[in-house]
Design a protein around this motif. Structure first.
Motif, PDB file in Angstrom:
ATOM      1  N   SER A   1     -14.859  32.151 -15.039  1.00 56.66           N
ATOM      2  CA  SER A   1     -15.842  32.729 -15.958  1.00 56.66           C
ATOM      3  C   SER A   1     -15.215  32.887 -17.345  1.00 56.66           C
ATOM      4  O   SER A   1     -14.039  32.558 -17.545  1.00 56.66           O
ATOM      5  CB  SER A   1     -16.285  34.104 -15.447  1.00 56.66           C
ATOM      6  N   ASP A   2     -15.998  33.426 -18.252  1.00 46.40           N
ATOM      7  CA  ASP A   2     -15.477  33.747 -19.584  1.00 46.40           C
ATOM      8  C   ASP A   2     -14.304  34.722 -19.485  1.00 46.40           C
ATOM      9  O   ASP A   2     -13.408  34.682 -20.317  1.00 46.40           O
ATOM     10  CB  ASP A   2     -16.574  34.373 -20.463  1.00 46.40           C
ATOM     11  N   LEU A   3     -14.326  35.582 -18.477  1.00 48.50           N
ATOM     12  CA  LEU A   3     -13.230  36.543 -18.307  1.00 48.50           C
ATOM     13  C   LEU A   3     -11.917  35.821 -18.010  1.00 48.50           C
ATOM     14  O   LEU A   3     -10.863  36.222 -18.513  1.00 48.50           O
ATOM     15  CB  LEU A   3     -13.554  37.539 -17.195  1.00 48.50           C
ATOM     16  N   ASP A   4     -11.971  34.764 -17.216  1.00 44.50           N
ATOM     17  CA  ASP A   4     -10.772  33.960 -16.959  1.00 44.50           C
ATOM     18  C   ASP A   4     -10.268  33.338 -18.260  1.00 44.50           C
ATOM     19  O   ASP A   4      -9.069  33.368 -18.538  1.00 44.50           O
ATOM     20  CB  ASP A   4     -11.062  32.835 -15.952  1.00 44.50           C
ATOM     21  N   GLU A   5     -11.192  32.778 -19.031  1.00 44.83           N
ATOM     22  CA  GLU A   5     -10.792  32.154 -20.299  1.00 44.83           C
ATOM     23  C   GLU A   5     -10.118  33.166 -21.218  1.00 44.83           C
ATOM     24  O   GLU A   5      -9.056  32.882 -21.780  1.00 44.83           O
ATOM     25  CB  GLU A   5     -11.998  31.539 -21.013  1.00 44.83           C
ATOM     26  N   ARG A   6     -10.721  34.332 -21.379  1.00 41.59           N
ATOM     27  CA  ARG A   6     -10.148  35.355 -22.281  1.00 41.59           C
ATOM     28  C   ARG A   6      -8.785  35.817 -21.770  1.00 41.59           C
ATOM     29  O   ARG A   6      -7.845  35.987 -22.535  1.00 41.59           O
ATOM     30  CB  ARG A   6     -11.077  36.564 -22.429  1.00 41.59           C
ATOM     31  N   PHE A   7      -8.670  36.023 -20.452  1.00 44.40           N
ATOM     32  CA  PHE A   7      -7.406  36.464 -19.881  1.00 44.40           C
ATOM     33  C   PHE A   7      -6.321  35.406 -20.084  1.00 44.40           C
ATOM     34  O   PHE A   7      -5.191  35.723 -20.486  1.00 44.40           O
ATOM     35  CB  PHE A   7      -7.570  36.782 -18.388  1.00 44.40           C
ATOM     36  N   LEU A   8      -6.639  34.150 -19.817  1.00 49.62           N
ATOM     37  CA  LEU A   8      -5.643  33.088 -19.956  1.00 49.62           C
ATOM     38  C   LEU A   8      -5.283  32.837 -21.420  1.00 49.62           C
ATOM     39  O   LEU A   8      -4.150  32.469 -21.727  1.00 49.62           O
ATOM     40  CB  LEU A   8      -6.119  31.822 -19.261  1.00 49.62           C
ATOM     41  N   GLU A   9      -6.214  33.069 -22.328  1.00 50.51           N
ATOM     42  CA  GLU A   9      -5.885  33.013 -23.760  1.00 50.51           C
ATOM     43  C   GLU A   9      -4.883  34.118 -24.102  1.00 50.51           C
ATOM     44  O   GLU A   9      -3.942  33.901 -24.864  1.00 50.51           O
ATOM     45  CB  GLU A   9      -7.146  33.158 -24.611  1.00 50.51           C
ATOM     46  N   PHE A  10      -5.077  35.302 -23.515  1.00 51.64           N
ATOM     47  CA  PHE A  10      -4.125  36.401 -23.695  1.00 51.64           C
ATOM     48  C   PHE A  10      -2.754  36.001 -23.153  1.00 51.64           C
ATOM     49  O   PHE A  10      -1.726  36.184 -23.814  1.00 51.64           O
ATOM     50  CB  PHE A  10      -4.630  37.665 -22.979  1.00 51.64           C
ATOM     51  N   VAL A  11      -2.736  35.438 -21.944  1.00 49.11           N
ATOM     52  CA  VAL A  11      -1.475  35.009 -21.328  1.00 49.11           C
ATOM     53  C   VAL A  11      -0.756  34.025 -22.255  1.00 49.11           C
ATOM     54  O   VAL A  11       0.438  34.175 -22.541  1.00 49.11           O
ATOM     55  CB  VAL A  11      -1.718  34.386 -19.938  1.00 49.11           C
ATOM     56  N   ASN A  12      -1.476  33.032 -22.749  1.00 45.82           N
ATOM     57  CA  ASN A  12      -0.852  32.027 -23.604  1.00 45.82           C
ATOM     58  C   ASN A  12      -0.378  32.618 -24.932  1.00 45.82           C
ATOM     59  O   ASN A  12       0.663  32.202 -25.451  1.00 45.82           O
ATOM     60  CB  ASN A  12      -1.795  30.850 -23.842  1.00 45.82           C
ATOM     61  N   ALA A  13      -1.114  33.576 -25.464  1.00 47.98           N
ATOM     62  CA  ALA A  13      -0.665  34.234 -26.705  1.00 47.98           C
ATOM     63  C   ALA A  13       0.655  34.973 -26.458  1.00 47.98           C
ATOM     64  O   ALA A  13       1.549  34.976 -27.319  1.00 47.98           O
ATOM     65  CB  ALA A  13      -1.740  35.183 -27.213  1.00 47.98           C
ATOM     66  N   GLU A  14       0.796  35.581 -25.304  1.00 44.30           N
ATOM     67  CA  GLU A  14       2.045  36.262 -24.956  1.00 44.30           C
ATOM     68  C   GLU A  14       3.161  35.248 -24.721  1.00 44.30           C
ATOM     69  O   GLU A  14       4.296  35.449 -25.161  1.00 44.30           O
ATOM     70  CB  GLU A  14       1.835  37.144 -23.716  1.00 44.30           C
ATOM     71  N   VAL A  15       2.865  34.169 -24.021  1.00 48.62           N
ATOM     72  CA  VAL A  15       3.857  33.122 -23.757  1.00 48.62           C
ATOM     73  C   VAL A  15       4.341  32.508 -25.079  1.00 48.62           C
ATOM     74  O   VAL A  15       5.533  32.213 -25.246  1.00 48.62           O
ATOM     75  CB  VAL A  15       3.284  32.035 -22.817  1.00 48.62           C
ATOM     76  N   ALA A  16       3.426  32.323 -26.024  1.00 44.67           N
ATOM     77  CA  ALA A  16       3.772  31.713 -27.316  1.00 44.67           C
ATOM     78  C   ALA A  16       4.889  32.476 -28.039  1.00 44.67           C
ATOM     79  O   ALA A  16       5.661  31.872 -28.790  1.00 44.67           O
ATOM     80  CB  ALA A  16       2.525  31.636 -28.201  1.00 44.67           C
ATOM     81  N   LYS A  17       4.998  33.765 -27.757  1.00 48.63           N
ATOM     82  CA  LYS A  17       6.048  34.593 -28.398  1.00 48.63           C
ATOM     83  C   LYS A  17       7.453  34.181 -27.934  1.00 48.63           C
ATOM     84  O   LYS A  17       8.434  34.558 -28.564  1.00 48.63           O
ATOM     85  CB  LYS A  17       5.806  36.067 -28.096  1.00 48.63           C
ATOM     86  N   LEU A  18       7.532  33.423 -26.834  1.00 52.46           N
ATOM     87  CA  LEU A  18       8.825  32.971 -26.314  1.00 52.46           C
ATOM     88  C   LEU A  18       9.364  31.753 -27.084  1.00 52.46           C
ATOM     89  O   LEU A  18      10.509  31.369 -26.897  1.00 52.46           O
ATOM     90  CB  LEU A  18       8.725  32.602 -24.838  1.00 52.46           C
ATOM     91  N   PHE A  19       8.529  31.150 -27.888  1.00 52.76           N
ATOM     92  CA  PHE A  19       8.906  29.899 -28.572  1.00 52.76           C
ATOM     93  C   PHE A  19       9.203  30.139 -30.049  1.00 52.76           C
ATOM     94  O   PHE A  19       8.746  31.052 -30.649  1.00 52.76           O
ATOM     95  CB  PHE A  19       7.783  28.860 -28.422  1.00 52.76           C
TER      96      PHE A  19
END
Length: 151
Positions: free
Chosen positions: A133-151
């Motif tokens: 659902s849209d909730l999955d998309e928003r959550f995974l966008e959050f995950v990727n934004a957090e992961v991006a901080k590692l680079f």
């Protein structure tokens, strides 16, 4: 576990200073696979330098033969080109789909941006038809934004 309950756990994994980036990403994949019932395979693909291909990174789930994906091929390859989220409710309805397992029924792929550049993506397969659902998309966008901080 709800997405809101998972968010601080995602951040905790990614904040560990003494853990290698690959290990953090692997822990993150297991966290999502183990705590979201319909996430049956969770993994990261990353752009291979300047080549127009993706390389499989850390993942949780059944082994896959798809360790290199050319841009434009399959759902992941399409996201590498479009830079947009791609939710596939039924993989059988997709012409440009690379089957990883006969049990996979649906897929969601969210691009991972660092400084505005698509460096990879998180890819989730589900053995359930149309669970995302849209909730999955928003959550995974959050995950990727957090992961991006590692680079």
């Amino acid at each position: 576990m709800t997405f809101e309950e998972l968010k601080p756990k995602v951040q905790d994994i990614l904040l560990h200073k003494d853990t290698l980036r690959e290990d953090k990403l692997l822990q993150l994949c297991h966290l999502l696979k183990d705590n979201i019932d319909y996430y049956d395979w969770v993994g990261f693909y990353f752009r291979n330098g300047e080549k127009e291909e993706l390389l499989l990174g850390p993942y949780a789930g059944e082994p896959t033969d798809h360790t290199v994906i050319p841009f434009g091929k399959g759902i992941c390859g399409q996201v590498a080109v479009s830079n947009e989220n791609f939710v596939v409710p039924d993989v059988k309805a997709q012409d440009n789909y690379i089957a990883c397992s006969f049990t996979v029924k649906s897929e969601i792929v969210i691009p991972l941006f660092v400084d505005g550049k698509n460096i990879g993506q998180i890819d989730i397969d589900s053995n359930v038809l149309d669970p995302f659902s849209d909730l999955d998309e928003r959550f995974l966008e959050f995950v990727n934004a957090e992961v991006a901080k590692l680079f």
